[in-house]
Design a protein around this motif. Structure first.
Motif, short mmCIF file in Angstrom:
data_model
loop_
_atom_site.label_atom_id
_atom_site.label_comp_id
_atom_site.label_asym_id
_atom_site.label_seq_id
_atom_site.Cartn_x
_atom_site.Cartn_y
_atom_site.Cartn_z
N LEU A 201 0.86 -1.19 0.00
CA LEU A 201 0.00 0.00 0.00
C LEU A 201 0.89 1.24 0.00
O LEU A 201 1.80 1.34 0.82
N THR A 225 -1.35 -1.12 -4.25
CA THR A 225 -2.56 -0.33 -4.04
C THR A 225 -2.14 1.11 -3.79
O THR A 225 -1.34 1.38 -2.90
N ASP A 243 -4.62 -1.42 -7.86
CA ASP A 243 -5.84 -0.96 -7.18
C ASP A 243 -5.62 0.49 -6.76
O ASP A 243 -4.49 0.89 -6.43
N ARG A 259 -10.39 -4.18 1.64
CA ARG A 259 -9.25 -4.81 0.97
C ARG A 259 -8.60 -5.86 1.86
O ARG A 259 -8.76 -5.84 3.08
#
Length: 392
Positions: A201, A225, A243, A259
């Motif tokens: 992330l 992401t 994403d 998620r």
């Protein structure tokens, strides 16, 4: 000992190189040899930026240094912070005393961390580079910077420029991508061997470090992401993000709960995002959180070096231990100059796996405008300073 001066300058402007008892190499320049540069003589807002056509030509102090003719540079948030005086106490402690005036002041200070250009002269121990080589580099913030016609760099900070990039394109990458590299590789232990299948992330993904991190991680096979505003989604997808989360559309916490948990989080924003993000790492799996927003320089500015270092150490230790008991590795990330890493990054660039993200290119005369653009926020790529007109 006869030493040949390797320089592309006209003979009447050529610096002479003198050996210093085996300790290093000094370029003995006449004081009439000057160059243009953007400097500051004090800290403050954009008004302190000054174009000076009479900055003394840089000199080689050590045998592992090179002089680079800067073709292009770019603006990074660190330049704005340094202009404002942020981190001055720590950086001044790190500055090479040979590059500070006898008065002990750092001024006039040249900003700029990125450079792409041509090697003009080499120290005696330099073997990997030669005059005429096309190179790119990220100069650490404790050295004089790249908003100048020439800059001195250690060979450990320099790499051969990717052949697929122009100087304008190359100048947009080094500092940001090496900051991402330091956070992901040095702090989190990621690599091309360990990345496949990892979920990462990135908070604050549309800035220079974020866009570089996305491409680096995708080149290594990670699932990425990206957290950004919705108007950056096209760019994120183009760079390879798997994403995207629009932090303006709904609460970030609510969107993250939909998620899967992550193996690594790179946080470019800090603040309240830190405690929020840490909830979404896989516990007891070797997961890592790294933030580029730390109190290290701020503490030293406010408390002095000794007390600031103590406060910083206590803060970091407490956070590391707190999250260690939850099975999470908590880390801080810092830029680190790294020529060999730039070599690897250059290979990825030439393979088409990493590309520059440039929003604007301005001439050397418009450096203050580049600062204003960066301070305005919401940039979708780097602003590059064209020091040498490529048409000439």
């Amino acid at each position: 000992m006869n030493i040949v001066c390797r320089s592309a300058f006209h003979l009447c402007r050529r610096p002479s190189i003198i050996a210093d008892g085996g300790r290093g190499v000094h370029t003995s320049c006449r004081r009439s040899i000057v160059m243009p540069a953007w400097v500051i003589d004090k800290y403050g807002d954009n008004d302190v930026l000054r174009f000076n056509e009479n900055v003394l030509f840089p000199i080689i102090h050590y045998p592992n240094e090179v002089i680079i003719k800067v073709h292009a540079a770019s603006v990074n948030p660190i330049d704005v912070n340094m202009r404002n005086g942020y981190g001055a106490k720590s950086l001044n402690m790190s500055r090479d005393p040979l590059n500070v005036k006898m008065s002990g002041t750092e001024f006039p200070l040249t900003l700029g961390r990125d450079a792409s250009g041509t090697v003009m002269e080499c120290g005696l121990s330099v073997r990997y580079f030669k005059p005429g080589d096309q190179v790119w580099a990220a100069i650490p913030p404790w050295k004089q910077g790249t908003f100048a016609e020439f800059v001195v760099a250690s060979v450990n900070e320099v790499s051969l420029k990717p052949k697929s990039l122009s100087h304008t394109e190359a100048a947009s990458l080094p500092y940001a991508i090496l900051t991402a590299w330091a956070a992901l590789v040095n702090s989190c232990g990621l690599s091309k061997e360990k990345c496949p299948g990892k979920r990462v992330l990135i908070i604050g993904s549309s800035g220079g470090v974020g866009t570089a991190a996305i491409q680096l991680l995708k080149a290594w096979g990670a699932h990425v992401t990206a957290v950004c505003s919705g108007n950056a989604f096209t760019l994120m997808k183009d760079l390879g993000a798997d994403d995207m989360i629009d932090y303006t559309a709904a609460r970030l916490e609510e969107q993250l709960r939909t998620r899967e948990l992550f193996d690594t989080i790179l946080d470019n924003i800090g603040g309240t995002h830190e405690e929020l993000a840490l909830q979404f790492l896989k516990p007891w799996s070797g997961a890592s959180y790294v933030t580029l927003v730390t109190p290290f320089l701020y503490n030293n500015d406010q408390l002095g070096i000794a007390d600031g270092m103590m406060r910083t150490g206590v803060t970091l230790a407490s956070k590391v231990m707190k999250h260690y008991y939850k099975g999470i590795h908590y880390r801080w990330g810092f830029f680190a100059p790294n020529g060999p890493s730039l070599d690897e990054i250059g290979e990825l660039v030439d393979a088409g796996k990493i590309r520059p993200v440039i929003e604007n290119v301005v001439p050397f005369t418009d450096v203050p405008q580049a600062f204003k653009k960066l301070e305005a926020g919401h940039a979708r790529g780097k602003t590059v300073i064209q020091v040498v007109d490529p048409k000439k």
